[in-house]
Design an enzyme around this catalytic site. Structure first.
Site, short mmCIF file in Angstrom:
data_model
loop_
_atom_site.label_atom_id
_atom_site.label_comp_id
_atom_site.label_asym_id
_atom_site.label_seq_id
_atom_site.Cartn_x
_atom_site.Cartn_y
_atom_site.Cartn_z
N HIS A 49 0.83 -1.20 0.00
CA HIS A 49 0.00 0.00 0.00
C HIS A 49 0.86 1.25 0.00
O HIS A 49 2.01 1.24 0.44
CB HIS A 49 -0.93 0.03 1.22
CG HIS A 49 -0.21 0.15 2.54
ND1 HIS A 49 0.49 -0.88 3.12
CD2 HIS A 49 -0.09 1.22 3.39
CE1 HIS A 49 1.01 -0.49 4.27
NE2 HIS A 49 0.69 0.79 4.45
N PHE A 50 0.30 2.32 -0.53
CA PHE A 50 0.85 3.66 -0.44
C PHE A 50 -0.14 4.51 0.35
O PHE A 50 -1.33 4.18 0.42
CB PHE A 50 1.03 4.28 -1.84
CG PHE A 50 2.03 3.58 -2.71
CD1 PHE A 50 3.32 4.07 -2.85
CD2 PHE A 50 1.69 2.42 -3.40
CE1 PHE A 50 4.25 3.43 -3.66
CE2 PHE A 50 2.60 1.77 -4.21
CZ PHE A 50 3.88 2.27 -4.34
#
Length: 469
Positions: free
Chosen positions: A279-280
Site C-alpha cells: 500500500h501507499f
C-alpha cells in the site's frame, strides 16, 4: 533478530488480530463478502472541444459532487479509469494546476465518509503550525492517533517478509471504507493524450471481483484532509514491497490528481510500515514539505532522461529522482533503486511529489537504532515514529506538551537519528547506482529546489487543510 515495541496506527475500523478469513459476515473485501453486483455507469466526459455543449452538466458535477449526485450504495464502487499510455514529461507539467476529476471524486467520497462518522477523530480540528527556522518544519498536534493500547512487537531487521493472511490486511477492511477503484484503461490505444484534451474519469460496468483491482480507501486515523490508502491489486495480497508496476500506479495517481498539494508516500518494513500488505498513503497539504525546498546536488542522468540528485543541508540523507521522458521511465529507475534496497535489507521511505514528477528516496535506520537502544529516551518519549511524512518535514506529535515545545532543533535531532551515516549512505548509493546502471558524475552545482505553489481557481481541498503561519 531485532524488534521494537510500538502501538500500531489504526488505518481501518476493522483492524484487529483475527484468523478469520472466510464467512465473516461483515461486508469485507474478502471472497466471503465480495459483491457480484455491477457498478452503475456514468456518462463519459468528452474532450474539451465538444464539452462546451455540456457545460451545465459538468458544473453540476463539480458543484454538488459526483458521488452525492449519483447516490452510490456501499456495494457499488466507482471506477476511475486513466490512460496508462498518457503523460509525457511536458504534458505532466502542463497538467499540474488544472481541473482534476480525481480530486473531485476523492474528496467528495472522503467527505461523505467523514459525515458518516467513519473516522476516529476530526482531523480538521488538529492544531498545526510551521516551526520557525531555516527548514520550516510543520508540526501537527494529533492526539487522536495516540492509543491507550498495549504496544505490539515488530520485527525491524527484515525488509522483505512473506504475506501472512492471519494478520490484519486490507482484504479485511469494510467495503464502506473503500472510496473507488483506480484502473488503467486500454481504450486510448496508445495515444498520448492529456487531461486537458480528454477527461479520463468514467464509471463503467464491471465486477469488483477482478484480481487486478486497485482500490483507494480511507485511513480512519488521518494525518491530513483527504488521507487515503492506495492498495494495488488488493486481492492478490502482495506483501509490502515495491516493484515497477506498483510504483508506476502510484505515479499515475499523482499525475491524475494534478495538484501540487497532493503527495503519496511509502514506508517499507523496518521503516515504520506496520501492515505487510502492499500500500501507499496519500493526503493533501497546502504547504511545501521542507524536503521539497532543500538544496540538491545533481549527480547523474539516466539514458531515459531521469535526473538523479542528492539532498544537501537536510537532516536525512536521500536521493531525488525527477524527469524522464515518460512516467514509466521515472518509475523504472526508482523501482530498480527500491528493489536493490529491499534485496540488500535496507529499510527506506519514498515521497512522491510535484504531480509525480519528483520522487525522494530515504534509506533509514531509526528503528534499528531504537532496537539496539541507541536512540535517546527524550526522543522516544515523544512517541514519534519517523516514517515518510515525518522525514519529509511534516511531524505528527501526539502530546500537547511536545507540540507546544516543538522547535527546529528538536526536528533536526529527531531526523538526524533517522539518517544513515555519510559512510553508510555512500555505500548504499554505490549499490543502488550499480543496480540502476548509473555512474556518478560529480557536480559542484547546487540548486535550491522550491516548487511554485499556485492554487487552482476552484480549490478541491477544504480550508481545514491549509497551514497558516
Amino acid at each position: 533478530m531485532l524488534t521494537i515495541k510500538r502501538v500500531p496506527t489504526v488505518v481501518s475500523n476493522y483492524q484487529e488480530e483475527s484468523s478469520e478469513s472466510t464467512g465473516c459476515g461483515r461486508n469485507c473485501l474478502g471472497n466471503c463478502c465480495l459483491p457480484s453486483k455491477k457498478s452503475p455507469t456514468l456518462f463519459p466526459l468528452f474532450p474539451l472541444f465538444v464539452m462546451f455543449e455540456f457545460v451545465s452538466f459538468n458544473l453540476v458535477l463539480a458543484q454538488i459532487g459526483v458521488i452525492s449526485f449519483l447516490g452510490f450504495s456501499d456495494s457499488s464502487l466507482p471506477l476511475y479509469e486513466f490512460n496508462q499510455d498518457r503523460v509525457s514529461r511536458d504534458n505532466r507539467r502542463r497538467n499540474r494546476s488544472g481541473f482534476s476529476f480525481l480530486n473531485n471524486l476523492l474528496l467528495e467520497q472522503w467527505r461523505e465518509r467523514m459525515n458518516r462518522g467513519l473516522f476516529r477523530y476530526d482531523v480538521s480540528a488538529c492544531e498545526t503550525k510551521v516551526l520557525s527556522g531555516q527548514c520550516g518544519f510543520i508540526a501537527q498536534l494529533n492526539e487522536g492517533r495516540h492509543l491507550k493500547k498495549r504496544p505490539t512487537e515488530f520485527r525491524v531487521d527484515q525488509v522483505l517478509q512473506p504475506f501472512d493472511p492471519n494478520k490484519f490486511n486490507f482484504t479485511k477492511v469494510g467495503q464502506e471504507e473503500v472510496l473507488f477503484r483506480f484502473q488503467p484503461s486500454t481504450r486510448f490505444n496508445g495515444k498520448d493524450v492529456t487531461t486537458s484534451e480528454t477527461r479520463v474519469f468514467e464509471i463503467s460496468n464491471g465486477e469488483f471481483g477482478d484480481l487486478s483491482t486497485n482500490v483507494v480507501a480511507i485511513n480512519v486515523s488521518p494525518i491530513e484532509y483527504g488521507h487515503v490508502l492506495l492498495i494495488p491489486r488488493v486481492l492478490d495480497c502482495f506483501p509490502q514491497r515495491i516493484d515497477n508496476e506498483s510504483l508506476l500506479l502510484a505515479l499515475h495517481m499523482a499525475a491524475e490528481a494534478a495538484s501540487p498539494f497532493f503527495r503519496l508516500g511509502y514506508n517499507s518494513l523496518g521503516a515504520f510500515a506496520t501492515i505487510n500488505h502492499l500500500h501507499f498513503q496519500a493526503y493533501y497539504l497546502a504547504k511545501p514539505f521542507p524536503v521539497e525546498k532543500a538544496p540538491i546536488r545533481r549527480i547523474t542522468m539516466s539514458v531515459n532522461g531521469v535526473m538523479i540528485s542528492q539532498l544537501l543541508d537536510y537532516p536525512v540523507r536521500g536521493l531525488v529522482f525527477e524527469g524522464g521522458n515518460t512516467l514509466r521511465d521515472l518509475a523504472d529507475v526508482v523501482a530498480r533503486c527500491c528493489i536493490r534496497l529491499q534485496s540488500d535489507n535496507v529499510p527506506y521511505n519514498v515521497l512522491i511529489s510535484d504531480c509525480g514528477n519528483r520522487i525522494f528516496v530515504f534509506p533509514q535506520c531509526y528503528a534499528e537504532k531504537q532496537a539496539l537502544g541507541e536512540v535517546k529516551q527524550e526522543l522516544l518519549d515523544t512517541q514519534v515514529n519517523p516514517a515518510v511524512w515525518e522525514i519529509s518535514g511534516h511531524i505528527v506529535l501526539k502530546r500537547k506538551e511536545d507540540f507546544e515545545g516543538a522547535s527546529e532543533d528538536y526536528a533536526r535531532r529527531l531526523l538526524a537519528e533517522v539518517s544513515l551515516s555519510e559512510k553508510r549512505f555512500e555505500e548504499v548509493k554505490a549499490c543502488v547506482f550499480k543496480a540502476c546502471g548509473l555512474q556518478e558524475e560529480y557536480n559542484d552545482n547546487v540548486e535550491d529546489k522550491e516548487l511554485v505553489f499556485s492554487p487552482p481557481t476552484t480549490p478541491h481541498y477544504a480550508e481545514a487543510c491549509v497551514v497558516l503561519q
